[in-house]
Design a protein around this motif. Sequence first.
Motif, mmCIF file in Angstrom:
data_model
loop_
_atom_site.group_PDB
_atom_site.id
_atom_site.type_symbol
_atom_site.label_atom_id
_atom_site.label_comp_id
_atom_site.label_asym_id
_atom_site.label_seq_id
_atom_site.Cartn_x
_atom_site.Cartn_y
_atom_site.Cartn_z
ATOM 1 N N ALA A 188 1.007 -1.149 -0.015
ATOM 2 C CA ALA A 188 -0.068 0.235 -0.022
ATOM 3 C C ALA A 188 0.676 1.245 0.016
ATOM 4 C CB ALA A 188 -0.985 0.042 1.109
ATOM 5 N N GLY A 189 2.121 1.237 0.378
ATOM 6 C CA GLY A 189 2.968 2.462 0.578
ATOM 7 C C GLY A 189 3.682 2.407 -0.841
ATOM 8 N N ARG A 190 3.357 1.771 -1.793
ATOM 9 C CA ARG A 190 3.910 1.905 -2.998
ATOM 10 C C ARG A 190 3.116 2.469 -4.075
ATOM 11 N NH1 ARG A 190 7.432 -3.695 -3.903
ATOM 12 N NH2 ARG A 190 8.521 -3.724 -1.957
ATOM 13 N N GLN A 191 3.943 3.100 -5.108
ATOM 14 C CA GLN A 191 3.033 3.691 -6.232
ATOM 15 C C GLN A 191 2.441 2.586 -7.317
ATOM 16 O OE1 GLN A 191 2.672 6.909 -7.035
ATOM 17 N NE2 GLN A 191 4.113 7.265 -5.030
ATOM 18 N N LEU A 192 1.022 2.868 -6.947
ATOM 19 C CA LEU A 192 0.095 1.597 -7.633
ATOM 20 C C LEU A 192 -1.028 2.354 -8.526
ATOM 21 C CD1 LEU A 192 -0.265 -0.565 -4.344
ATOM 22 C CD2 LEU A 192 1.238 -0.959 -6.299
ATOM 23 N N ASP A 193 -1.259 1.584 -9.457
ATOM 24 C CA ASP A 193 -2.512 2.057 -10.340
ATOM 25 C C ASP A 193 -3.723 2.093 -9.129
ATOM 26 O OD1 ASP A 193 -4.129 -0.375 -11.157
ATOM 27 O OD2 ASP A 193 -1.864 -0.890 -11.329
#
Length: 538
Positions: free
Chosen positions: A206-211
């Motif tokens: 959840a802390g990462r860059q995701l679409d």
Amino acid sequence: MHYALSTTGAGGKGDCYNSAVSPRNDHRVRSDAPLRSDALARLFESVREGIYVGTIAPDGSGQTVAANPYLKLMFGHEPDVDETTIHPFELVRFVDPDSRKPFMEKLKQNGAVTDYLLRLRRKDESPMWVEVTAHLDEANTEGTRRIDALLRDVSERRKLEDQGRDMYHQLLQAEKLASLGQTVSGVAHELNNPLATILTWSERLAGRQLDSVTKRGIDTILGESERAAKIVRNLLTFSRKRHTTRSMLDVNQIVRETLTLRAYDQRVSNVTTVDGLSAGLPQVFADPHHIKQVLLNLIINAEQSMLATNGRGTLILRSWHDPQQDVVVLEIKDDGPGVPEEVQSKIFDPFFTTKSVGKGTGLGLTVAHALVQDHGGKIRLESKPGHGASFFIDFPTGDGLLQPPTASPATSVTPTAGAGALVLVVDDEPALAEAVADALADAGFRVDRAADGQAALERTQEKAYDLIVCDLKMPRIDGPTFYRTLLKTMPSLKHRVVFMTGDVAGDAEPFLEESGCRWLAKPFRLGDLLSIAREIAG
């Protein structure tokens, strides 16, 4: 039992107590007959059992020949009432009218019954249990038969027998719950490990860059995992016996946590809950698990009452602070049928219940009352028939009570505190150990892993660790054994061990209190682990 009593009428006692003396009896027997008749008359008047003499016609009707004073008393009549008006075996006297037919059939078939149990009604319609021993004479030319009966009121004995059966079933239930508690504890441990792994990975992702689609999916997994974890914790709370552990707590939070246990049942049963809890209430010094038990008893009672009467219901929970009494007041109000006035004074008595047989033990409110009193509080009932019932609980606030030692203020921990510190992660669950180790590594810690307490002891002989994150239940050497062995050689690590456990409601609790170590209940939030790790290793 067969008394030779006249059936010609009830005019005088002499008519009812003629001794059947054979003409062949000698003079001594004949001279004793009046004495025997007087003795029988005195017995009839004074015996503490109901005696009835009457007739039964072919159509089932009958007449009373004699009824002793105690029989009148049993059925709620005055002593001077006309005995011919006493009819213990007429249909209206039977609580269950269908039970009269088999009683009369057995009496006619065998000519007698012994200790036959009947449920009869008194004059005021109150029920009583009666044992009947009776004899039926041969029919005369008109088909009428005389019945001589002895009736014994055994209501109190039946009550004691019922209470004994209730106690027996309570013991059986306690054994079942104890067995269930052990099973749930094991199941919870097995569930909490994968849940902890799912939560840890979800937080990391959840802390990462995701679409947007992936982000929404990760958030859903995170939320549902927390929901599952809460369900498991609630099961542990109510399936295991705990030592009382009181702390300062928010009553509103305990109420809402308890309501989550009933959320599904209320939804499918058409019960609506209205939250009228006031904000900003002072905290109370209490055991949260005991308070949940009290609330659960009251809420379930209210639900059952409403559903039995209306098939639906509205449950209102309100809280407020009474500054004059310095108590937090909690009200649980239902819109059920209410509690009758004659019952209200007995509502908290042990084994008292208004529910049908098998539906209640009569101990729920008694336990609730005892637990509230144990907290220095009060519980009371207000109810008007037809207008629902309200239970009020007064919880003393923390002011004036002996306060537990307060923890030292938490120091401000920067996100980089502890970076570079050496951490040992000890867990026999590879997936969870990997997730925790990777999360710590992402935060800048240097991390080693061990699969159990034995491997961890070997690691600590090789390296000096700044922090050890250790599971409690493991093969070979478990967490408590590892900790006690570690302190014998490295006492400096006493407060540098953080435990993880999926069974804080079971055997883990005494050890955690004894050690004084920080601990996390599986599944835990990754942020909580990193915060503790930085605080200890920083």
